[in-house]
Design a protein around this motif. Structure first.
Motif, PDB file in Angstrom:
ATOM      1  N   TRP A 128       0.803  -1.391  -0.110  1.00 54.65           N
ATOM      2  CA  TRP A 128      -0.110   0.030  -0.096  1.00 54.65           C
ATOM      3  C   TRP A 128       0.807   1.264  -0.186  1.00 54.65           C
ATOM      4  O   TRP A 128       0.230   2.283  -0.325  1.00 54.65           O
ATOM      5  CB  TRP A 128      -0.973  -0.059   1.226  1.00 54.65           C
ATOM      6  N   VAL A 129       1.954   1.219   0.345  1.00 55.28           N
ATOM      7  CA  VAL A 129       2.927   2.364   0.463  1.00 55.28           C
ATOM      8  C   VAL A 129       3.201   2.620  -0.999  1.00 55.28           C
ATOM      9  O   VAL A 129       3.131   3.849  -1.377  1.00 55.28           O
ATOM     10  CB  VAL A 129       4.351   1.979   0.937  1.00 55.28           C
ATOM     11  N   ILE A 130       3.452   1.672  -1.901  1.00 55.61           N
ATOM     12  CA  ILE A 130       3.718   2.080  -3.385  1.00 55.61           C
ATOM     13  C   ILE A 130       2.408   2.505  -3.785  1.00 55.61           C
ATOM     14  O   ILE A 130       2.423   3.440  -4.663  1.00 55.61           O
ATOM     15  CB  ILE A 130       4.065   0.630  -3.966  1.00 55.61           C
ATOM     16  N   VAL A 131       1.355   1.822  -3.370  1.00 54.22           N
ATOM     17  CA  VAL A 131       0.095   2.084  -4.169  1.00 54.22           C
ATOM     18  C   VAL A 131      -0.329   3.784  -3.913  1.00 54.22           C
ATOM     19  O   VAL A 131      -0.785   4.417  -4.603  1.00 54.22           O
ATOM     20  CB  VAL A 131      -1.333   1.209  -3.701  1.00 54.22           C
ATOM     21  N   GLY A 132       0.139   4.008  -2.594  1.00 56.37           N
ATOM     22  CA  GLY A 132      -0.034   5.458  -2.175  1.00 56.37           C
ATOM     23  C   GLY A 132       0.703   6.374  -2.812  1.00 56.37           C
ATOM     24  O   GLY A 132       0.238   7.293  -3.291  1.00 56.37           O
ATOM     25  N   TYR A 133       1.775   6.149  -3.217  1.00 57.07           N
ATOM     26  CA  TYR A 133       2.816   7.062  -4.250  1.00 57.07           C
ATOM     27  C   TYR A 133       2.186   7.015  -5.569  1.00 57.07           C
ATOM     28  O   TYR A 133       2.261   7.978  -6.264  1.00 57.07           O
ATOM     29  CB  TYR A 133       4.225   6.371  -4.186  1.00 57.07           C
ATOM     30  N   PHE A 134       1.495   5.833  -6.028  1.00 58.80           N
ATOM     31  CA  PHE A 134       1.053   6.119  -7.273  1.00 58.80           C
ATOM     32  C   PHE A 134      -0.223   6.645  -7.340  1.00 58.80           C
ATOM     33  O   PHE A 134      -0.378   7.771  -8.090  1.00 58.80           O
ATOM     34  CB  PHE A 134       0.573   4.414  -7.840  1.00 58.80           C
ATOM     35  N   ALA A 135      -1.003   6.657  -6.395  1.00 63.28           N
ATOM     36  CA  ALA A 135      -2.069   7.649  -6.472  1.00 63.28           C
ATOM     37  C   ALA A 135      -1.897   9.165  -5.967  1.00 63.28           C
ATOM     38  O   ALA A 135      -2.366   9.818  -6.470  1.00 63.28           O
ATOM     39  CB  ALA A 135      -2.971   7.514  -4.993  1.00 63.28           C
ATOM     40  N   PHE A 136      -0.537   9.537  -5.250  1.00 61.76           N
ATOM     41  CA  PHE A 136       0.083  10.606  -5.330  1.00 61.76           C
ATOM     42  C   PHE A 136       0.370  11.442  -6.553  1.00 61.76           C
ATOM     43  O   PHE A 136       0.356  12.662  -6.963  1.00 61.76           O
ATOM     44  CB  PHE A 136       1.136  10.618  -4.221  1.00 61.76           C
ATOM     45  N   SER A 137       0.831  10.363  -7.183  1.00 63.31           N
ATOM     46  CA  SER A 137       1.436  11.051  -8.560  1.00 63.31           C
ATOM     47  C   SER A 137       0.407  11.404  -9.491  1.00 63.31           C
ATOM     48  O   SER A 137       0.443  12.267 -10.543  1.00 63.31           O
ATOM     49  CB  SER A 137       2.105   9.758  -9.393  1.00 63.31           C
ATOM     50  N   PHE A 138      -0.963  10.723  -9.172  1.00 58.45           N
ATOM     51  CA  PHE A 138      -2.165  11.355  -9.931  1.00 58.45           C
ATOM     52  C   PHE A 138      -2.900  12.364  -9.361  1.00 58.45           C
ATOM     53  O   PHE A 138      -3.423  13.089 -10.061  1.00 58.45           O
ATOM     54  CB  PHE A 138      -3.259  10.125 -10.223  1.00 58.45           C
ATOM     55  N   LEU A 139      -2.628  12.734  -8.071  1.00 63.72           N
ATOM     56  CA  LEU A 139      -3.413  13.499  -7.288  1.00 63.72           C
ATOM     57  C   LEU A 139      -2.917  14.836  -6.820  1.00 63.72           C
ATOM     58  O   LEU A 139      -3.343  15.674  -6.088  1.00 63.72           O
ATOM     59  CB  LEU A 139      -4.171  12.797  -6.192  1.00 63.72           C
ATOM     60  N   ALA A 239     -10.843  -3.166   8.381  1.00 60.78           N
ATOM     61  CA  ALA A 239     -10.832  -2.359   7.533  1.00 60.78           C
ATOM     62  C   ALA A 239      -9.161  -2.693   7.117  1.00 60.78           C
ATOM     63  O   ALA A 239      -8.153  -2.943   7.973  1.00 60.78           O
ATOM     64  CB  ALA A 239     -10.746  -0.730   7.661  1.00 60.78           C
ATOM     65  N   ASP A 240      -8.929  -2.513   5.724  1.00 59.06           N
ATOM     66  CA  ASP A 240      -7.201  -2.518   5.095  1.00 59.06           C
ATOM     67  C   ASP A 240      -6.972  -1.347   5.799  1.00 59.06           C
ATOM     68  O   ASP A 240      -6.950  -0.371   5.053  1.00 59.06           O
ATOM     69  CB  ASP A 240      -7.544  -2.623   3.740  1.00 59.06           C
ATOM     70  N   PHE A 241      -5.848  -1.511   6.665  1.00 52.71           N
ATOM     71  CA  PHE A 241      -5.272  -0.275   6.984  1.00 52.71           C
ATOM     72  C   PHE A 241      -4.338   0.417   6.188  1.00 52.71           C
ATOM     73  O   PHE A 241      -4.319   1.500   6.311  1.00 52.71           O
ATOM     74  CB  PHE A 241      -4.244  -0.794   8.352  1.00 52.71           C
ATOM     75  N   GLY A 242      -3.632  -0.225   5.185  1.00 47.90           N
ATOM     76  CA  GLY A 242      -2.710   0.433   4.366  1.00 47.90           C
ATOM     77  C   GLY A 242      -3.574   1.257   3.338  1.00 47.90           C
ATOM     78  O   GLY A 242      -3.056   2.506   3.143  1.00 47.90           O
ATOM     79  N   LEU A 243      -4.887   0.763   3.095  1.00 45.78           N
ATOM     80  CA  LEU A 243      -5.590   1.468   2.127  1.00 45.78           C
ATOM     81  C   LEU A 243      -5.995   2.811   2.695  1.00 45.78           C
ATOM     82  O   LEU A 243      -5.860   3.916   2.084  1.00 45.78           O
ATOM     83  CB  LEU A 243      -6.781   0.730   1.568  1.00 45.78           C
ATOM     84  N   PHE A 244      -6.444   2.787   4.029  1.00 42.28           N
ATOM     85  CA  PHE A 244      -7.097   4.072   4.669  1.00 42.28           C
ATOM     86  C   PHE A 244      -5.975   4.850   5.352  1.00 42.28           C
ATOM     87  O   PHE A 244      -6.452   6.003   5.584  1.00 42.28           O
ATOM     88  CB  PHE A 244      -8.092   3.481   5.652  1.00 42.28           C
ATOM     89  N   TYR A 245      -4.767   4.479   5.492  1.00 39.34           N
ATOM     90  CA  TYR A 245      -3.886   5.321   5.939  1.00 39.34           C
ATOM     91  C   TYR A 245      -2.714   5.885   4.944  1.00 39.34           C
ATOM     92  O   TYR A 245      -2.380   7.065   5.138  1.00 39.34           O
ATOM     93  CB  TYR A 245      -3.054   4.407   7.011  1.00 39.34           C
ATOM     94  N   GLU A 246      -2.223   4.887   4.296  1.00 38.09           N
ATOM     95  CA  GLU A 246      -1.253   5.171   3.122  1.00 38.09           C
ATOM     96  C   GLU A 246      -1.629   6.104   1.781  1.00 38.09           C
ATOM     97  O   GLU A 246      -1.210   6.926   1.619  1.00 38.09           O
ATOM     98  CB  GLU A 246      -0.462   4.053   2.740  1.00 38.09           C
ATOM     99  N   VAL A 247      -2.771   5.654   1.472  1.00 39.89           N
ATOM    100  CA  VAL A 247      -3.407   6.187   0.060  1.00 39.89           C
ATOM    101  C   VAL A 247      -3.756   7.675   0.559  1.00 39.89           C
ATOM    102  O   VAL A 247      -3.366   8.426  -0.236  1.00 39.89           O
ATOM    103  CB  VAL A 247      -4.332   5.467  -0.465  1.00 39.89           C
ATOM    104  N   PRO A 248      -4.279   8.190   1.444  1.00 41.28           N
ATOM    105  CA  PRO A 248      -4.761   9.530   1.583  1.00 41.28           C
ATOM    106  C   PRO A 248      -3.669  10.075   2.533  1.00 41.28           C
ATOM    107  O   PRO A 248      -3.793  11.398   2.803  1.00 41.28           O
ATOM    108  CB  PRO A 248      -6.015   9.305   2.709  1.00 41.28           C
ATOM    109  N   ARG A 249      -2.668   9.354   2.606  1.00 45.06           N
ATOM    110  CA  ARG A 249      -1.519  10.113   3.317  1.00 45.06           C
ATOM    111  C   ARG A 249      -1.652  10.519   4.572  1.00 45.06           C
ATOM    112  O   ARG A 249      -0.984  11.805   5.012  1.00 45.06           O
ATOM    113  CB  ARG A 249      -0.759  11.170   2.243  1.00 45.06           C
ATOM    114  N   ASP A 250      -2.736  10.056   5.486  1.00 43.26           N
ATOM    115  CA  ASP A 250      -3.039  10.373   6.919  1.00 43.26           C
ATOM    116  C   ASP A 250      -3.263  11.923   6.722  1.00 43.26           C
ATOM    117  O   ASP A 250      -2.945  12.456   7.856  1.00 43.26           O
ATOM    118  CB  ASP A 250      -1.898  10.054   7.837  1.00 43.26           C
TER     119      ASP A 250
END
Length: 310
Positions: A128-139, A239-250
């Protein structure tokens, strides 16, 4: 009786040795940790004598940890978010996974089907850390791809990490992108096991592809769909902790739509260090999940005994 037991043990020793690693794994990681649930009813304080000594000699507080967990203003928010996100994940994940499995099974070129399946399966292995950075590159506000696209059409850049409006949709889309490929494998395997003569007979009768799917594939997939849904219902309060913590970047401004039980407990544990409260939350999730599985299985068993999980 004892002699019969040892004779059976000796007769099945090869099979028992094969089961032994899995049994030891469950013993070490699923059953022995159950002792720690006592911490949910204690004001746990660690001492140098070790975990068990600290657990036994910590002060008993009864249900205070549970009261603390649900006495805050965020109690309703985290419960609502956890429940409704998981309902969306279960329903949309089921529909997308089954649809993807059916589409893959209908591809004539099996090499391309394997290529597509591998491509969809790959996101599951990303952290989810990598997915979070993918999302950040879009958002990202300054360098995000979506803001560049909006700007090229004359639109204004959006502060995605400060506006909670779009995040329920973003989180659902990211979850589906990461999990659908993995989930579809189970349904694809079940479809591959269906007797092909059923489809041949349907084609002779003039049935279209949609009629074959509706009358053969979906009915024969029903047992595995019910089993997978029952297992998912058991984790509806997790809840999937990584999804709700890493993707929105806390991001604190997004807590109203991204804060769930798991992230709330983590932040509370990081702030207060109350192990008893986090254990109480885990026990609450486990008990509710167990109850939901039992109730759901009872309902399914009443409707169709053969489709029940047990």
């Amino acid at each position: 009786m004892g002699g019969t037991f040892f004779r059976n043990l000796n007769r099945n020793k090869a099979m028992l040795l094969m089961v032994l690693p899995g049994a030891l794994w469950f013993l070490c990681f699923s059953y022995l940790p159950l002792v720690g649930t006592i911490a949910a009813f204690k004001q746990y304080r660690f001492s140098r004598q070790g975990f068990l000594y600290s657990l036994v000699h910590s002060k008993n507080v009864g249900w205070d940890n549970f009261k603390f967990l649900f006495s805050t203003d965020a109690a309703w928010t985290i419960t609502r978010n956890t429940l409704f996100y998981n309902i969306a994940f279960i329903f949309l994940g089921l529909v997308c996974s089954v649809a993807m499995a059916i589409l893959l099974s209908e591809l004539v070129n099996k090499k391309m089907a394997k290529l597509y399946q591998t491509g969809m399966f790959l996101p599951y292995f990303l952290s989810w850390v990598i997915v979070g950075y993918f999302a950040f590159s879009f958002l990202s506000l300054d360098r995000g791809l979506l803001n560049h696209i909006l700007g090229s059409f004359g639109g204004k850049s959006l502060q995605w990490y400060s506006d909670p409006t779009y995040w329920p949709y973003i989180l659902v889309l990211v979850y589906l992108w990461k999990s659908v490929g993995y989930s579809s494998v189970v349904y694809l395997a079940s479809i591959m096991g269906i007797d092909r003569s059923l489809y041949e007979a349907a084609m002779i009768d003039g049935a279209s592809k949609w009629q074959q799917i509706r009358s053969i594939t979906l009915p024969l997939l029903k047992p595995i769909i019910i089993i997978m849904t029952l297992l998912a219902v058991g984790k509806i309060f997790y809840a999937d902790f990584g999804l709700f913590y890493e993707v929105p970047r806390d991001s604190g401004t997004l807590y109203s739509v991204t804060n769930v039980i798991d992230t709330y407990v983590y932040r509370g544990l990081k702030t207060t260090g109350e192990i008893g409260m986090s254990t109480a939350a885990g026990l609450y999730q486990s008990v509710v999940g167990f109850a939901l599985v039992m109730i759901s299985n009872f309902v399914v068993r009443k409707m169709d005994k053969d489709s029940a999980l047990f």
